[in-house]
Design an enzyme around this catalytic site. Structure first.
Site, PDB file in Angstrom:
ATOM      1  N   ASP A 102      -1.384 -11.313  -5.663  1.00 58.73           N
ATOM      2  CA  ASP A 102      -1.512 -10.855  -4.274  1.00 58.73           C
ATOM      3  C   ASP A 102      -2.313 -11.870  -3.461  1.00 58.73           C
ATOM      4  O   ASP A 102      -1.904 -12.299  -2.369  1.00 58.73           O
ATOM      5  CB  ASP A 102      -2.196  -9.481  -4.287  1.00 58.73           C
TER       6      ASP A 102
ATOM      7  N   GLU B 100      -2.135   2.234  -0.558  1.00 59.43           N
ATOM      8  CA  GLU B 100      -3.173   1.815   0.386  1.00 59.43           C
ATOM      9  C   GLU B 100      -2.713   1.946   1.839  1.00 59.43           C
ATOM     10  O   GLU B 100      -3.493   2.307   2.713  1.00 59.43           O
ATOM     11  CB  GLU B 100      -3.526   0.352   0.081  1.00 59.43           C
ATOM     12  N   ASP B 101      -1.440   1.656   2.087  1.00 62.24           N
ATOM     13  CA  ASP B 101      -0.963   1.513   3.473  1.00 62.24           C
ATOM     14  C   ASP B 101      -0.009   2.600   3.960  1.00 62.24           C
ATOM     15  O   ASP B 101       0.322   2.631   5.138  1.00 62.24           O
ATOM     16  CB  ASP B 101      -0.244   0.157   3.641  1.00 62.24           C
TER      17      ASP B 101
END
Length: 196
Positions: free
Chosen positions: A128, A63-64
């Protein structure tokens, strides 16, 4: 059983540390790597499956981190298709076209994905969010209501999103340690939301 050291977990920690080098958390200058480590520790309270713990360590990488730094193909080659699929399952779509979609659109997409995700993805997502919520409580202790200004969405939106995840986890996994702990964390943050 708490997080256990294995060569594979060690390798995943090294990849996560390299991929998140220089990144910090939103609520304080803590190096970002503290978050995936905490998520892996929390998820190890719910499962002894090493692949799930490894995916928890790597859960924000796709994602990052640009694919030129570390791609899904790199992850599959190093940790296998199952780990990569779990990481994909808990990743938000941020690269649709060139522009990042708006916050609400991304969150609705994440929730839609979660409704069909595997039980393992639900455990990682729960861990998370539990860590994010616990971090919010700690940040509120330091900053008071200024804490809410650190985020891309206000208290109502944040609580909608975390509440919807808790609903999905509870519905899909039933009454288990992960769903109970997530619901408790959501309820605690809800008490901190500004009134009125």
């Amino acid at each position: 059983m708490p997080l256990t050291w294995t060569p594979t977990v060690d390798r995943a920690l090294a990849v996560a540390a390299r991929c998140h080098a220089g990144q910090t958390r939103k609520d304080d200058p803590t190096p970002y790597i503290a978050h995936p480590v905490a998520v892996a520790m929390i998820v190890s309270d719910f499962t002894t499956d090493e692949d799930v713990v490894v995916a928890a360590l790597l859960h924000d990488v796709l994602e990052d981190v640009p694919p030129s730094v570390y791609s899904a193909a790199d992850m599959t080659a190093e940790f296998g298709e199952r780990v990569t699929e779990m990481v994909r399952g808990v990743s938000e779509e941020k690269t649709a076209g060139q522009q990042t979609p708006p916050w609400r659109v991304r969150k609705e997409g994440y929730l839609a994905q979660l409704a069909d995700d595997s039980p393992e993805c639900l455990l990682i997502s729960a861990a998370d969010k539990i860590h994010n919520l616990r971090s919010m409580v700690a940040a509120h202790g330091r900053l008071g209501d200024e804490m809410w200004g650190l985020f891309n969405a206000g208290p109502d939106e944040k609580l909608w999103f975390y509440g919807a995840i808790a609903d999905t986890v509870c519905q899909r996994l039933g009454d288990c340690a992960a769903s109970r702990e997530l619901r408790r964390a959501v309820d605690e943050v809800a008490t901190l939301a500004p009134k009125g």
